[in-house]
Enzyme design. Structure first.
Site, PDB file in Angstrom:
ATOM      1  N   SER A   1      -3.066   4.905  -4.372  1.00 42.86           N
ATOM      2  CA  SER A   1      -2.001   4.016  -3.872  1.00 42.86           C
ATOM      3  C   SER A   1      -1.543   3.149  -5.846  1.00 42.86           C
ATOM      4  CB  SER A   1      -2.276   2.793  -3.255  1.00 42.86           C
ATOM      5  OG  SER A   1      -1.309   1.935  -3.662  1.00 42.86           O
TER       6      SER A   1
ATOM      7  N   LYS B   1      -9.283   1.042  -2.585  1.00 43.66           N
ATOM      8  CA  LYS B   1      -9.043   2.716  -2.759  1.00 43.66           C
ATOM      9  C   LYS B   1      -9.638   2.835  -4.586  1.00 43.66           C
ATOM     10  CE  LYS B   1      -5.308   4.161   0.153  1.00 43.66           C
ATOM     11  NZ  LYS B   1      -6.474   5.120   0.908  1.00 43.66           N
TER      12      LYS B   1
ATOM     13  N   TYR C   1      -7.664  -4.690   0.184  1.00 43.09           N
ATOM     14  CA  TYR C   1      -6.839  -2.961  -0.126  1.00 43.09           C
ATOM     15  C   TYR C   1      -6.866  -2.213  -1.605  1.00 43.09           C
ATOM     16  CZ  TYR C   1      -3.139   0.571   0.697  1.00 43.09           C
ATOM     17  OH  TYR C   1      -2.629   2.225   0.500  1.00 43.09           O
TER      18      TYR C   1
HETATM   19  P1  NAD Z   1      -0.340   4.679   8.489  1.00 41.62           P
HETATM   20  O1  NAD Z   1      -1.927   4.015   9.011  1.00 41.62           O
HETATM   21  O2  NAD Z   1       0.569   5.295   9.535  1.00 41.62           O
HETATM   22  O3  NAD Z   1      -1.969   5.970   9.029  1.00 41.62           O
HETATM   23  C1  NAD Z   1      -3.411   6.050   8.693  1.00 41.62           C
HETATM   24  C2  NAD Z   1      -3.598   6.687   9.919  1.00 41.62           C
HETATM   25  O4  NAD Z   1      -5.376   6.832   9.755  1.00 41.62           O
HETATM   26  C3  NAD Z   1      -3.208   6.326  10.642  1.00 41.62           C
HETATM   27  O5  NAD Z   1      -3.331   7.593  12.203  1.00 41.62           O
HETATM   28  C4  NAD Z   1      -4.873   5.720  11.495  1.00 41.62           C
HETATM   29  O6  NAD Z   1      -4.651   5.680  12.911  1.00 41.62           O
HETATM   30  C5  NAD Z   1      -5.881   6.810  11.481  1.00 41.62           C
HETATM   31  N1  NAD Z   1      -7.138   6.396  10.555  1.00 41.62           N
HETATM   32  C6  NAD Z   1      -7.057   5.334  10.222  1.00 41.62           C
HETATM   33  N2  NAD Z   1      -8.546   5.161  10.059  1.00 41.62           N
HETATM   34  C7  NAD Z   1      -9.034   5.460  10.525  1.00 41.62           C
HETATM   35  C8  NAD Z   1     -10.556   6.273  10.763  1.00 41.62           C
HETATM   36  N3  NAD Z   1     -11.742   5.188  10.263  1.00 41.62           N
HETATM   37  N4  NAD Z   1     -10.637   7.692  11.369  1.00 41.62           N
HETATM   38  C9  NAD Z   1      -9.801   8.026  12.086  1.00 41.62           C
HETATM   39  N5  NAD Z   1      -8.278   7.976  11.491  1.00 41.62           N
HETATM   40  C10 NAD Z   1      -8.159   6.749  10.153  1.00 41.62           C
HETATM   41  O7  NAD Z   1      -0.611   5.324   7.106  1.00 41.62           O
HETATM   42  P2  NAD Z   1       0.051   6.257   5.661  1.00 41.62           P
HETATM   43  O8  NAD Z   1       0.974   5.092   5.382  1.00 41.62           O
HETATM   44  O9  NAD Z   1       0.667   7.417   7.080  1.00 41.62           O
HETATM   45  O10 NAD Z   1      -0.824   6.445   5.026  1.00 41.62           O
HETATM   46  C11 NAD Z   1      -1.251   7.498   4.830  1.00 41.62           C
HETATM   47  C12 NAD Z   1      -2.562   7.002   3.711  1.00 41.62           C
HETATM   48  O11 NAD Z   1      -1.640   6.969   2.647  1.00 41.62           O
HETATM   49  C13 NAD Z   1      -2.725   5.779   3.628  1.00 41.62           C
HETATM   50  O12 NAD Z   1      -4.686   5.832   3.115  1.00 41.62           O
HETATM   51  C14 NAD Z   1      -3.052   4.801   2.654  1.00 41.62           C
HETATM   52  O13 NAD Z   1      -3.497   3.816   2.594  1.00 41.62           O
HETATM   53  C15 NAD Z   1      -2.092   5.235   1.774  1.00 41.62           C
HETATM   54  N6  NAD Z   1      -0.508   4.750   0.455  1.00 41.62           N
HETATM   55  C16 NAD Z   1      -0.259   4.397   1.431  1.00 41.62           C
HETATM   56  C17 NAD Z   1       0.982   4.218   1.267  1.00 41.62           C
HETATM   57  C18 NAD Z   1       2.175   3.906   1.962  1.00 41.62           C
HETATM   58  O14 NAD Z   1       2.956   3.408   1.577  1.00 41.62           O
HETATM   59  N7  NAD Z   1       2.414   4.084   3.472  1.00 41.62           N
HETATM   60  C19 NAD Z   1       1.672   3.622  -0.117  1.00 41.62           C
HETATM   61  C20 NAD Z   1      -0.209   3.916  -1.068  1.00 41.62           C
HETATM   62  C21 NAD Z   1      -1.050   4.834  -0.343  1.00 41.62           C
HETATM   63  C1  UD1 Z   2       3.089  -2.663  -1.071  1.00 35.64           C
HETATM   64  C2  UD1 Z   2       2.151  -3.349  -0.821  1.00 35.64           C
HETATM   65  C3  UD1 Z   2       0.761  -2.692  -1.832  1.00 35.64           C
HETATM   66  C4  UD1 Z   2       1.019  -0.914  -0.793  1.00 35.64           C
HETATM   67  C5  UD1 Z   2       1.735  -1.033  -0.459  1.00 35.64           C
HETATM   68  C6  UD1 Z   2       1.912   0.322   0.949  1.00 35.64           C
HETATM   69  C7  UD1 Z   2       1.774  -5.711  -1.291  1.00 35.64           C
HETATM   70  C8  UD1 Z   2       1.851  -7.253  -1.967  1.00 35.64           C
HETATM   71  N1  UD1 Z   2       1.882  -4.735  -1.811  1.00 35.64           N
HETATM   72  O1  UD1 Z   2       4.147  -2.785  -1.158  1.00 35.64           O
HETATM   73  O2  UD1 Z   2      -0.318  -2.653  -2.065  1.00 35.64           O
HETATM   74  O3  UD1 Z   2       0.551   0.286  -1.151  1.00 35.64           O
HETATM   75  O4  UD1 Z   2       2.838  -1.423   0.203  1.00 35.64           O
HETATM   76  O5  UD1 Z   2       1.412   0.061   2.295  1.00 35.64           O
HETATM   77  O6  UD1 Z   2       1.893  -6.290  -0.439  1.00 35.64           O
HETATM   78  N2  UD1 Z   2      10.213  -7.375   0.518  1.00 35.64           N
HETATM   79  C9  UD1 Z   2      11.196  -8.030   0.462  1.00 35.64           C
HETATM   80  N3  UD1 Z   2      11.487  -8.266   2.186  1.00 35.64           N
HETATM   81  C10 UD1 Z   2      10.614  -7.530   2.666  1.00 35.64           C
HETATM   82  C11 UD1 Z   2       9.408  -6.818   2.565  1.00 35.64           C
HETATM   83  C12 UD1 Z   2       9.356  -6.802   1.421  1.00 35.64           C
HETATM   84  O7  UD1 Z   2      12.082  -8.532  -0.115  1.00 35.64           O
HETATM   85  O8  UD1 Z   2      10.584  -7.927   3.945  1.00 35.64           O
HETATM   86  C13 UD1 Z   2      10.114  -7.542  -1.295  1.00 35.64           C
HETATM   87  C14 UD1 Z   2       8.580  -6.684  -2.068  1.00 35.64           C
HETATM   88  O9  UD1 Z   2       9.028  -8.571  -2.336  1.00 35.64           O
HETATM   89  C15 UD1 Z   2       8.632  -5.740  -3.138  1.00 35.64           C
HETATM   90  C16 UD1 Z   2      10.033  -4.688  -2.368  1.00 35.64           C
HETATM   91  O10 UD1 Z   2      10.290  -5.253  -1.073  1.00 35.64           O
HETATM   92  O11 UD1 Z   2       9.900  -6.624  -3.843  1.00 35.64           O
HETATM   93  C17 UD1 Z   2       8.664  -3.555  -1.719  1.00 35.64           C
HETATM   94  O12 UD1 Z   2       7.321  -4.205  -1.016  1.00 35.64           O
HETATM   95  P1  UD1 Z   2       6.679  -3.031   0.056  1.00 35.64           P
HETATM   96  O13 UD1 Z   2       7.437  -2.436   0.791  1.00 35.64           O
HETATM   97  O14 UD1 Z   2       6.302  -4.088   1.231  1.00 35.64           O
HETATM   98  O15 UD1 Z   2       6.208  -2.265  -1.013  1.00 35.64           O
HETATM   99  P2  UD1 Z   2       5.196  -3.121  -2.144  1.00 35.64           P
HETATM  100  O16 UD1 Z   2       5.106  -4.636  -2.525  1.00 35.64           O
HETATM  101  O17 UD1 Z   2       5.588  -2.367  -3.496  1.00 35.64           O
END
Ligand code: NAD
Ligand code: UD1
Length: 333
Positions: A124, A152, A148
């Protein structure tokens, strides 16, 4: 290829499963369903017109991982499984280190045991923390500011050591910026139970009438309209980055997956209003603790070495989210 997908019942994982099946790969999914939904995997297979192996298992169960890998014989692993709530990681750090760090170690141990040498890991942009100046290149100083993000970073360090020790191992670290969007059919997208932390799922909840108003966190950031700026990337572009990563040579590679362009919270709300044709009420409130003003990727390295570039713009991201909200109003129920 034969690809083992952890977390394949989640938002990004299920879309990756669809795309991999669509491209003709064989896919085996492992997910403990703590967050994800088996229906997401079923929909992915249905949309691709293919079948998929699914195991409701936890990646921390190394013995089970070994058994499944021994029968599936994967050539690569895409590791999406993990917990991702920053707020929850602050209140329950042990859960995050156990799930994200120990889970990744368990998976790598199972891979070693089964002679599987290719791992693509979901990291991330949160690993960059608050110290550097955007746009962030992969060489920027790292310093995550919450458990978190540190979980990572720890997995990144582990992969670095594994690649150094085993020269036949391919480790690919993909640092996602802000993935949003959904499958254009409206069948697979991000479905959050309860109140989402992230902006776009929250805005979607307001459009669906599940929440009254969006809270815009902050009005005094050093940005054009005072709200936070993020590099939103369509989840399908993000997944193409994973597909490209399957062809990399042995050793460790690290790539940002972002567009290189930032949008403010108000721009996201405006775009969601224009694609939905509805008004989205919002209140401007105080900054959210731990938020940075601007997070934008320098995607140059991925463009040069991975031959990958995001194609879709914010309008397309919002349009697909709105379509998912209409087609799947109760998520995967
Ligand atoms: P998500 O929560 O929708 O999916 C994660 C999946 O992993 C879920 O289906 C959950 O049931 C499964 N899981 C969790 N722990 C587990 C375990 N110990 N064993 C087996 N399954 C397990 O999340 P996502 O948005 O699809 O994200 C996927 C990956 O990308 C995650 O590792 C997350 O940290 C990373 N990531 C996501 C974002 C984002 O904004 N969505 C941003 C940066 C990184
Ligand atoms: C957040 C996490 C980041 C994680 C990512 C994906 C924090 C501080 N960071 O990123 O570690 O990898 O999600 O899961 O939580 N915002 C609003 N109103 C809301 C929600 C968000 O104004 O209800 C704003 C936030 O201040 C930010 C932007 O929207 O400026 C995006 O927020 P968000 O979607 O939560 O993503 P990140 O903060 O970038």
């Amino acid at each position: 290829m034969r690809i083992f997908v952890t977390g394949g019942a989640g938002f990004i994982g299920a879309l990756a499963v669809w795309r991999l099946l669509d491209l003709g790969h064989d896919v085996c999914v492992v997910d403990n369903l703590s967050v994800g939904h088996q229906a997401a995997v079923d929909r992915a297979a249905h949309l691709a017109g293919k079948s998929v192996e699914f195991y409701p298992c936890d990646v921390r169960q190394t013995g089970q991982m070994i058994e499944i890998m021994q029968s599936f014989h994967p050539e690569a692993v895409m590791h999406f499984a993990g917990l991702k709530s920053v707020a929850e990681s602050v209140s329950s750090p042990e859960r995050y280190y156990e799930n994200n760090v120990q889970g990744s170690l368990s998976l790598i141990q199972a891979m070693q045991q089964c002679q599987v040498h290719r791992l693509v890991f979901s990291s991330s942009a949160t690993v960059y923390g608050a110290s550097g100046t955007p746009p962030f290149s992969e060489q920027a100083e790292l310093g995550p500011v919450n458990p978190y993000g540190r979980s990572k970073w720890m997995v990144e360090l582990m992969m670095r050591d594994v690649c150094a020790a085993h020269t036949d191992f391919t480790g690919v670290i993909l640092r996602y910026f802000n993935p949003v969007g959904a499958h254009p059919s409206g069948q697979i997208g991000e479905w959050v139970q309860g109140s989402p932390n992230n902006l776009v799922p929250y805005v979607m909840g307001v459009l669906q009438g599940r929440f009254d108003r969006v809270r815009v966190f902050g009005s005094d950031y050093p940005t054009p309209d005072g709200s936070g700026v993020r590099d939103y990337i369509h989840v399908l572009d993000l997944i193409e980055g994973h597909v490209a990563a399957l062809g990399l040579p042995a050793g460790l590679s690290v790539f940002n997956l972002g567009t290189g362009r930032g949008y403010s919270v108000h721009e996201v709300i405006q775009t969601m209003q224009s694609v939905s044709g509805r008004t989205i009420p919002f209140d401007v409130v105080d900054r959210r603790p731990g938020d940075v003003a601007i997070s934008i990727a320098d995607p140059g390295c991925a463009e040069r070495l991975l031959c990958w570039k995001a194609q879709r713009d914010l309008t397309e991201m919002c349009r697909d989210v709105w379509n998912f909200a209409k087609c799947s109003p109760r998520g995967y129920e």
